[in-house]
Design a protein around this motif. Structure first.
Motif, PDB file in Angstrom:
ATOM      1  N   SER A   1       3.428   9.269  -6.273  1.00 44.35           N
ATOM      2  CA  SER A   1       4.180  10.457  -5.858  1.00 44.35           C
ATOM      3  C   SER A   1       3.493  11.256  -4.753  1.00 44.35           C
ATOM      4  CB  SER A   1       4.520  11.359  -7.050  1.00 44.35           C
ATOM      5  OG  SER A   1       3.387  11.969  -7.590  1.00 44.35           O
ATOM      6  N   GLU A   2       2.884  10.534  -3.821  1.00 42.84           N
ATOM      7  CA  GLU A   2       2.322  11.216  -2.660  1.00 42.84           C
ATOM      8  C   GLU A   2       3.461  11.704  -1.774  1.00 42.84           C
ATOM      9  OE1 GLU A   2      -0.920   9.268  -0.678  1.00 42.84           O
ATOM     10  OE2 GLU A   2      -1.701   8.513  -2.572  1.00 42.84           O
ATOM     11  N   ALA A   3       3.209  12.745  -1.028  1.00 37.51           N
ATOM     12  CA  ALA A   3       4.276  13.365  -0.251  1.00 37.51           C
ATOM     13  C   ALA A   3       4.103  13.241   1.254  1.00 37.51           C
ATOM     14  CB  ALA A   3       4.380  14.849  -0.618  1.00 37.51           C
ATOM     15  N   SER A   4       2.957  12.810   1.721  1.00 36.30           N
ATOM     16  CA  SER A   4       2.690  12.772   3.150  1.00 36.30           C
ATOM     17  C   SER A   4       2.784  11.334   3.673  1.00 36.30           C
ATOM     18  CB  SER A   4       1.294  13.339   3.410  1.00 36.30           C
ATOM     19  OG  SER A   4       0.984  13.252   4.779  1.00 36.30           O
ATOM     20  N   PHE A   5       3.906  11.002   4.305  1.00 39.80           N
ATOM     21  CA  PHE A   5       4.131   9.680   4.882  1.00 39.80           C
ATOM     22  C   PHE A   5       4.518   9.823   6.347  1.00 39.80           C
ATOM     23  CE2 PHE A   5       4.943   8.941   0.398  1.00 39.80           C
ATOM     24  CZ  PHE A   5       4.424   7.677   0.171  1.00 39.80           C
TER      25      PHE A   5
ATOM     26  N   ALA B   1      15.159  11.263  -7.783  1.00 36.98           N
ATOM     27  CA  ALA B   1      15.014  11.777  -9.151  1.00 36.98           C
ATOM     28  C   ALA B   1      13.760  11.202  -9.810  1.00 36.98           C
ATOM     29  CB  ALA B   1      16.257  11.440  -9.973  1.00 36.98           C
ATOM     30  N   TRP B   2      13.539   9.900  -9.641  1.00 36.40           N
ATOM     31  CA  TRP B   2      12.357   9.257 -10.234  1.00 36.40           C
ATOM     32  C   TRP B   2      11.075   9.853  -9.661  1.00 36.40           C
ATOM     33  CZ3 TRP B   2       8.266   6.500  -8.272  1.00 36.40           C
ATOM     34  CH2 TRP B   2       7.463   5.849  -9.212  1.00 36.40           C
ATOM     35  N   TRP B   3      11.025   9.961  -8.311  1.00 34.90           N
ATOM     36  CA  TRP B   3       9.825  10.473  -7.635  1.00 34.90           C
ATOM     37  C   TRP B   3       9.533  11.897  -8.090  1.00 34.90           C
ATOM     38  CZ3 TRP B   3       8.512  14.417  -4.318  1.00 34.90           C
ATOM     39  CH2 TRP B   3       7.286  14.283  -3.651  1.00 34.90           C
ATOM     40  N   GLU B   4      10.571  12.740  -8.210  1.00 35.90           N
ATOM     41  CA  GLU B   4      10.367  14.122  -8.632  1.00 35.90           C
ATOM     42  C   GLU B   4       9.845  14.196 -10.063  1.00 35.90           C
ATOM     43  OE1 GLU B   4      14.085  16.051  -7.825  1.00 35.90           O
ATOM     44  OE2 GLU B   4      13.593  16.324  -5.702  1.00 35.90           O
ATOM     45  N   GLN B   5      10.325  13.315 -10.951  1.00 34.37           N
ATOM     46  CA  GLN B   5       9.827  13.290 -12.323  1.00 34.37           C
ATOM     47  C   GLN B   5       8.349  12.902 -12.366  1.00 34.37           C
ATOM     48  OE1 GLN B   5      11.310  14.318 -15.188  1.00 34.37           O
ATOM     49  NE2 GLN B   5      12.905  15.068 -13.825  1.00 34.37           N
ATOM     50  N   VAL B   6       7.974  11.892 -11.578  1.00 32.88           N
ATOM     51  CA  VAL B   6       6.567  11.476 -11.532  1.00 32.88           C
ATOM     52  C   VAL B   6       5.729  12.595 -10.917  1.00 32.88           C
ATOM     53  CG1 VAL B   6       4.933   9.818 -10.529  1.00 32.88           C
ATOM     54  CG2 VAL B   6       7.112   9.017 -11.457  1.00 32.88           C
ATOM     55  N   ARG B   7       6.248  13.217  -9.890  1.00 32.15           N
ATOM     56  CA  ARG B   7       5.524  14.288  -9.205  1.00 32.15           C
ATOM     57  C   ARG B   7       5.197  15.445 -10.153  1.00 32.15           C
ATOM     58  NH1 ARG B   7       2.547  14.920  -4.528  1.00 32.15           N
ATOM     59  NH2 ARG B   7       2.621  17.073  -3.960  1.00 32.15           N
ATOM     60  N   LYS B   8       6.088  15.727 -11.107  1.00 33.96           N
ATOM     61  CA  LYS B   8       5.860  16.801 -12.063  1.00 33.96           C
ATOM     62  C   LYS B   8       4.658  16.534 -12.958  1.00 33.96           C
ATOM     63  CE  LYS B   8      10.675  18.237 -12.395  1.00 33.96           C
ATOM     64  NZ  LYS B   8      11.854  18.286 -13.266  1.00 33.96           N
ATOM     65  N   CYS B   9       4.284  15.263 -13.091  1.00 32.65           N
ATOM     66  CA  CYS B   9       3.148  14.891 -13.953  1.00 32.65           C
ATOM     67  C   CYS B   9       1.804  15.021 -13.253  1.00 32.65           C
ATOM     68  CB  CYS B   9       3.316  13.438 -14.429  1.00 32.65           C
ATOM     69  SG  CYS B   9       4.763  13.197 -15.459  1.00 32.65           S
TER      70      CYS B   9
ATOM     71  N   GLU C   1       0.837  -1.208   0.000  1.00 33.40           N
ATOM     72  CA  GLU C   1       0.000   0.000   0.000  1.00 33.40           C
ATOM     73  C   GLU C   1       0.869   1.255   0.000  1.00 33.40           C
ATOM     74  OE1 GLU C   1      -3.013   0.008   3.026  1.00 33.40           O
ATOM     75  OE2 GLU C   1      -3.873  -1.885   2.323  1.00 33.40           O
ATOM     76  N   GLN C   2       1.930   1.237   0.796  1.00 34.95           N
ATOM     77  CA  GLN C   2       2.798   2.411   0.863  1.00 34.95           C
ATOM     78  C   GLN C   2       3.567   2.599  -0.440  1.00 34.95           C
ATOM     79  OE1 GLN C   2       1.797   4.186   3.271  1.00 34.95           O
ATOM     80  NE2 GLN C   2       0.735   2.357   3.980  1.00 34.95           N
ATOM     81  N   LEU C   3       3.975   1.497  -1.060  1.00 35.51           N
ATOM     82  CA  LEU C   3       4.661   1.595  -2.350  1.00 35.51           C
ATOM     83  C   LEU C   3       3.735   2.151  -3.424  1.00 35.51           C
ATOM     84  CD1 LEU C   3       6.773  -1.658  -2.369  1.00 35.51           C
ATOM     85  CD2 LEU C   3       7.638   0.686  -2.416  1.00 35.51           C
TER      86      LEU C   3
END
Length: 167
Positions: free
Chosen positions: A131-135, A157-165, A123-125
């Motif tokens: 790209s949720e930010a609140s954990f 880097a991966w998370w930031e790229q997904v977050r931009k979408c 679930e956390q993955l």
């Protein structure tokens, strides 16, 4: 210098991070790991380390159990198959983490639950992939344990790229 003792709050946070349920079930509210509630709580880092080494696996998983992210369209079709009750084995459960946290939304009749940590980590993955930010610290530790083979810089880097979408 190195710190060789923990405050009760630090010990509680550490036990939560490694998925031990802290319990304050002794007079005076002393902190102990739930699987070893009869043991005296450690007051130092080596004592806490020994407690964790003696407890059940911190993050148990079951080989052969897989989690897959599906689109809504795919999940609707899989759910239709579940309701048709096919003659072949499925051993599958559908989860909707934001709808029913910790429990399957639907499951085949031959499905059995696996280790709770494995479902929690999946679930956390899925939240990390979204790209949720609140954990919480515990949730972040689960993600970190599951992605331990990838470097922090790669993940960031991966998370930031997904977050931009995201919209």
């Amino acid at each position: 210098g190195a710190q060789d003792s923990l405050t009760p709050d630090q010990a509680k946070a550490l036990l939560e991070c490694v998925h031990q349920r802290p319990a304050c079930d002794r007079p005076g509210g002393s902190l102990v790991a739930a699987p070893m509630a009869a043991a005296a709580p450690p007051a130092d880092v080596p004592g806490l380390s020994l407690l964790l080494e003696r407890s059940a696996p911190v993050c148990p998983t079951q080989p052969g159990r897989y989690y897959c992210l599906l689109s809504l369209f795919e999940a609707e079709h899989l759910r239709a198959v579940l309701h048709a009750r096919p003659a072949f084995r499925l051993s599958v459960a559908l989860r909707a983490p934001h709808v029913l946290e910790g429990a399957p939304l639907d499951a085949s009749s031959d499905w059995t639950a696996g280790p709770p940590f494995q479902a929690f980590a999946a679930e956390q993955l899925s939240r990390f992939v979204n790209s949720e930010a609140s954990f919480t610290a515990r949730e972040l530790c689960a993600v970190d344990l599951c992605l331990a083979h990838s470097g922090h810089e790669e993940r960031c880097a991966w998370w930031e790229q997904v977050r931009k979408c995201r919209r």
